[in-house]
Write a protein that holds these residues in place. Structure first.
Motif, mmCIF file in Angstrom:
data_model
loop_
_atom_site.group_PDB
_atom_site.id
_atom_site.type_symbol
_atom_site.label_atom_id
_atom_site.label_comp_id
_atom_site.label_asym_id
_atom_site.label_seq_id
_atom_site.Cartn_x
_atom_site.Cartn_y
_atom_site.Cartn_z
ATOM 1 N N ILE A 46 -10.006 4.987 -2.278
ATOM 2 C CA ILE A 46 -9.156 6.180 -2.340
ATOM 3 C C ILE A 46 -9.729 7.215 -3.303
ATOM 4 C CG2 ILE A 46 -7.043 5.055 -1.575
ATOM 5 C CD1 ILE A 46 -6.246 4.804 -4.513
ATOM 6 N N SER A 101 -8.828 10.680 -2.096
ATOM 7 C CA SER A 101 -7.480 10.726 -1.533
ATOM 8 C C SER A 101 -6.617 11.842 -2.076
ATOM 9 C CB SER A 101 -6.767 9.403 -1.776
ATOM 10 O OG SER A 101 -6.583 9.242 -3.174
ATOM 11 N N LYS A 112 1.051 4.191 -2.868
ATOM 12 C CA LYS A 112 0.872 5.613 -2.576
ATOM 13 C C LYS A 112 2.015 6.439 -3.148
ATOM 14 C CE LYS A 112 1.060 8.876 1.191
ATOM 15 N NZ LYS A 112 1.483 9.040 2.567
ATOM 16 N N HIS A 113 3.226 5.932 -3.060
ATOM 17 C CA HIS A 113 4.400 6.691 -3.504
ATOM 18 C C HIS A 113 4.522 6.770 -5.022
ATOM 19 C CE1 HIS A 113 5.773 7.556 0.462
ATOM 20 N NE2 HIS A 113 5.777 6.283 0.796
ATOM 21 N N LEU A 137 -4.986 11.773 -4.759
ATOM 22 C CA LEU A 137 -3.852 11.222 -5.489
ATOM 23 C C LEU A 137 -4.006 11.534 -6.970
ATOM 24 C CD1 LEU A 137 -3.282 7.713 -3.882
ATOM 25 C CD2 LEU A 137 -2.002 9.807 -3.498
ATOM 26 N N TRP A 179 -1.357 7.444 6.132
ATOM 27 C CA TRP A 179 -0.774 6.106 6.083
ATOM 28 C C TRP A 179 0.637 6.195 6.638
ATOM 29 C CZ3 TRP A 179 -2.099 3.654 0.688
ATOM 30 C CH2 TRP A 179 -3.484 3.622 0.533
ATOM 31 N N PHE A 230 -4.157 11.697 4.085
ATOM 32 C CA PHE A 230 -3.411 10.466 3.837
ATOM 33 C C PHE A 230 -2.492 10.210 5.015
ATOM 34 C CE2 PHE A 230 -4.143 8.989 -0.486
ATOM 35 C CZ PHE A 230 -3.772 7.675 -0.327
ATOM 36 N N CYS A 243 -2.119 -0.947 9.167
ATOM 37 C CA CYS A 243 -2.729 -0.425 7.939
ATOM 38 C C CYS A 243 -4.243 -0.607 7.932
ATOM 39 C CB CYS A 243 -2.080 -1.016 6.696
ATOM 40 S SG CYS A 243 -2.566 -2.689 6.264
ATOM 41 N N TRP A 288 -5.809 2.723 8.568
ATOM 42 C CA TRP A 288 -5.560 3.824 7.640
ATOM 43 C C TRP A 288 -6.849 4.229 6.931
ATOM 44 C CZ3 TRP A 288 -0.731 1.531 4.735
ATOM 45 C CH2 TRP A 288 0.353 1.458 5.625
ATOM 46 N N LEU A 312 0.823 -1.206 0.000
ATOM 47 C CA LEU A 312 0.000 0.000 0.000
ATOM 48 C C LEU A 312 0.860 1.260 0.000
ATOM 49 C CD1 LEU A 312 -2.744 -1.156 2.501
ATOM 50 C CD2 LEU A 312 -3.121 -0.569 0.092
ATOM 51 N N LEU A 313 1.918 1.249 0.789
ATOM 52 C CA LEU A 313 2.814 2.407 0.818
ATOM 53 C C LEU A 313 3.530 2.582 -0.518
ATOM 54 C CD1 LEU A 313 4.255 2.102 4.426
ATOM 55 C CD2 LEU A 313 2.705 3.865 3.563
ATOM 56 N N ILE A 320 0.216 14.050 -4.578
ATOM 57 C CA ILE A 320 -1.013 14.508 -3.936
ATOM 58 C C ILE A 320 -1.362 15.881 -4.494
ATOM 59 C CG2 ILE A 320 -2.077 15.192 -1.750
ATOM 60 C CD1 ILE A 320 -0.430 13.032 -0.387
#
Length: 114
Positions: free
Chosen positions: A88, A91, A41-42, A93, A62, A60, A68, A71, A37-38, A46
């Motif tokens: 999400i 989110s 996200k990366h 993102l 996280w 976010f 998790c 989260w 999940l991390l 954002i």
């Protein structure tokens, strides 16, 4: 008749104990799923303007130091701790979803809301 009750008690007792203890203990998100999940996200940036229509808490938060399953947007199976839902949509993102995304490591994912 009392012998039958006693036998049934000893047969069912271990099962009932296991059921009681397993439902009272929290099942934490597996570390490999938190890592996936991390990583996911990366892969994105954002954009605070990306989800202006959302009224939900979109922060976010996280953090690899927390479970998790706690989260935002993550829902886990209560018995196993496996990630089963990812929401999400609010989110903020922004970016491209790649075919080699780490989300494909979440084998128990049943619902994905982008």
């Amino acid at each position: 008749m009392d012998c039958v009750k006693l036998v049934l008690f000893f047969m069912l007792y271990p099962f009932l104990c296991q059921l009681a203890f397993s439902s009272s203990l929290p099942h934490l998100c597996p570390k490999d799923q938190a890592h996936a999940l991390l990583q996911f996200k990366h892969m994105f940036t954002i954009n605070p303007n990306a989800s202006g229509y959302c009224y939900e808490d979109t922060s976010f938060s996280w953090n690899k130091r927390t479970d998790c399953c706690s989260w935002n947007g993550i829902h886990c199976d209560v018995m196993t701790g496996q990630v089963i839902e990812l929401d999400i949509r609010c989110s903020e993102l922004q970016g491209k979803f790649h075919s080699n995304s780490s989300l494909f490591q979440l084998f128990n994912l049943k619902r994905l809301d982008l």
